[in-house]
Design an enzyme around this catalytic site. Sequence first.
Site, mmCIF file in Angstrom:
data_model
loop_
_atom_site.group_PDB
_atom_site.id
_atom_site.type_symbol
_atom_site.label_atom_id
_atom_site.label_comp_id
_atom_site.label_asym_id
_atom_site.label_seq_id
_atom_site.Cartn_x
_atom_site.Cartn_y
_atom_site.Cartn_z
ATOM 1 C CB SER A 70 -0.792 0.246 1.144
ATOM 2 O OG SER A 70 -1.742 1.029 1.208
ATOM 3 C CG HIS B 257 -5.613 -1.828 -0.629
ATOM 4 N ND1 HIS B 257 -4.616 -1.222 -1.620
ATOM 5 C CD2 HIS B 257 -4.727 -1.620 0.411
ATOM 6 C CE1 HIS B 257 -4.323 -0.674 -1.038
ATOM 7 N NE2 HIS B 257 -3.956 -0.791 0.157
ATOM 8 C CG ASP C 113 -6.350 -1.606 -4.869
ATOM 9 O OD1 ASP C 113 -6.888 -0.960 -3.863
ATOM 10 O OD2 ASP C 113 -4.988 -2.249 -4.675
#
Length: 950
Positions: free
Chosen positions: A730, A894, A826
Amino acid sequence: MNRGLLFIHLFGPVELIIIQVGPKVVVEEALSQARQLASANLFSCLESQRTSTELLAGFLSLTLSLFFASPITHQTAENGRFKIRPMVKTSGSSAVIAENTRALCRDYLCKECSGQRSRPPAYHWDKGFGTGINSWLIHFEGGGWCNNVTNCLSRKKTHLGSSKLMGQQIAFSGIMNNKRSFNPDFYNWNRVKIRYCDGSSFTGDVQAVNPATNLHFRGARIWLAVIEDLLPKGLKNAENALLSGCSAGGLASILHCDSFRSLLPMGTTVKCLSDAGYFINVRDVSGAPYVQTYFNEIVTLHGSAKNLPLSCTSMMKPSSCFFPQYVAPQVRTPLFILNAAYDSWQIRNILAPGNADPLGVWKSCKLDINNCSPLQLKAMQDFRLRFLIALNKATNSSSGGLYIDSCYAHCQTETQEKWFMADSPMLGKMKIAKAVGDWFYDRSPFQKIDCPYPCNPSCQNSGLAPPDNSEKKPPNGSAESVNMSILSCGLLMLMGVKEEVAADPQRKSTGRQQFPDGDVTAATTLTKLCEWRGHLSTFYINARPLGFSSFAFTLNMAGSRLGQWLCLVVCILILLKAEGASIPITIVETAVSSGALCLDGSPPGYHFEKGSGSGIDNWLVHMEGGGWCESVESCVSRRDTFRGSSLKMEKTMGFSGILGSKQAANPDFYNWNRIKIRYCDGSSFTGDVEAVDPETKLYFRGGRVWQAVIDELLAKGMQNARNAILSGCSAGGLAAILHCDKFQSLLPATARVKCVSDAGYFIHGTDISGGSRIESFFGQVVKTHESVKNLPASCTSKMNPELCFFPQYVAQTMRTPLFIINSAYDSWQIKNILAPTAVDTKKEWKECKLDLKKCTASQLQTVQDYRTQFLKAVNTGLGNSSTRGLWIDSCYAHCQSGSATTWLGDKSTEVGDTKMGKAVGDWFYDRSAFEKIDCAYPCNPTCVIVDSES
């Protein structure tokens, strides 16, 4: 069937994130501040030696406690199952009490208040009803003690020293439950939990305040202020009253028992209950009077003598009157002692504290009584005998009650599974709740002591403590921590409800951390719960930081909710598998001199598991994710959480997925030197502002933090690396791209160096309104943190520097081989780049963003168009480079590399028949190239819904 998502994320001590439960999400303020415990250095709920069994037991405790908590009162109570009680601070009339008596918590007030004043105390109150309207249960929160100024200074920065840092709402369970079936004798009473913020079991009273420390030792005044606040609210008319508490609160219920009785009407039935509060005065395994010295320091520091029972202090040294065995014989009010004869806290901290066991001989035994040697078991049996002798002196009264079991436990009234459940511990065929209820209502006396360990098969022997009842490390601060459940330390932190969307860049007034890993509410703000209808259906459990696998779980709960919930728990316990020991945090103390500091000015940290065998000269440096803060306001909120301060970070962390230490689960990197850099700056490690505003005291130094950690690792052997990977998830995945070439330049020219970005390829995309809110947000991040100087010059020299926060413009100029792991759908990007809340004012995308299966045909087409945008941005960034790697799946996910389940598990997601872990390994070692993009949603049946780091 109603369907919803419940995401439970066990991160460090614990996080629970309820995304959606049932068809309607009603956001409620709930618990926060659990991570503040780390800064006090009082607790270590996840010691490096924690076993998988204990962690699983902790999760079970958490699950059951939440399931059996009572319903939410917001809107309609009948629609929920969580009972979240708001915090009541002494205000209005009670403010007069608190101010006039100076009954204050340990910290000082916020800056907007004039001068340096202290926080008023607080409590949670669930009003009685029906036949219980004039009955009162006052329960003391526990949470250890502080015995010197240093400990108390640390404590005042946590919810155990300041009402400002307390969760505004807590769940009531066990003896506090409002469901008759779970708490038959007290369910409809007025139930009050007094929050603990003084560190002296509510006995301290020192008038003077040292201006240098601004510590207020006023525990006794706090106790009196709360009671005087409750008396006019109906306590003065009580027909029945029970003063109870757990651990340090259980001790307080003994010390204040008679004074409580004296404040109530003569006709009131008043009794007291102490749960795990009967701490005994015995020598430790080295023969030293350790706990005696420690309690003496508490009494002296807090000026407690004047508030200890005179019936005791008139006969012996006041500090001795902190021990229940010397106080209880003189207590006139009926007292019920609930304790384990093998109290897990006392075994670990009174019998065998860390300083009495310098070689760690007792380490394994204290974690699991089944691991004790014959000599250790004998010592514990001797401790039991001394406990019973100490108890015998205090329990000659026929009005008292005793429930002394042989479980290896600590605190048993606040967790539902121990208080009153089908499989709750029993003594003489009696469960705790029934014994206490019969005793209180004089239906029958109960004074029973269990047979010696291990005679009682009903014991759970988990050593668990209840929610919001944190216990401290041994007083000497040794590494031997109290071994409690994830739930035990008051670390049941509900870090945020993803209320159908994640953060929106423009929502600056909410106090939320803006952006991944998924709209996590800052720990200084109120967090949220959901009120739900219908049945739970889908779960995602992420236990990666604890060394467990993470996985998604779907369950049809058409039948009994209880039975199916328990079925789910059993499945979780079967599937979860510890992958390695918890890795302690390393604080970069040398970073202070270079100004490489977290947002709050604390030095940065990382977790380091050394390589072995053939991997001893190989290094994998992984950067933690956790969103960004784009303004002073959002950074101030972030500063007081583990995302902005190393003081608030958990002290240990489990490694899994790409960081896993098991060859079968991570064959290519399991024996490398594996490092996780903690994220505490909010700029993907790019900020560098020299000036520090004296008002906000914010340090924007992410770029320096990264360099300081890397410099320390180079000195520890990375300068000799043969193979190295810079990775991240991330916001950390973005950092892996931004720092990739620099990382390569710092290592030997002969080293094989590559970079892996997981869920970090945030695109410069358009949202459903046709605009690009992400562009303005990233621009604000770059400006606030002055990140330009740390963004790749190969990009900033060619375009607007702020655009160089987007990977698609940086990747095309990179020299170092880069592997992109990302979902084309995502989940964070769909929620925050494509359809942020600010542009979805009618919430038309709410259901779609939670579950793509709920998207309308038009929305699904928009999502497919976003995939097209994403793939175009990937192609723009990486072009046709022969060194690039691509693993782009079509899952709604994600962050996937941090979970053993998605990395290389039996049921991991596959792209082109290849699992992620194999694809990355083959690419790194040049065994074969891997550049594959999955077919369009919903084509991939192997998808696992996951967000392994949010």
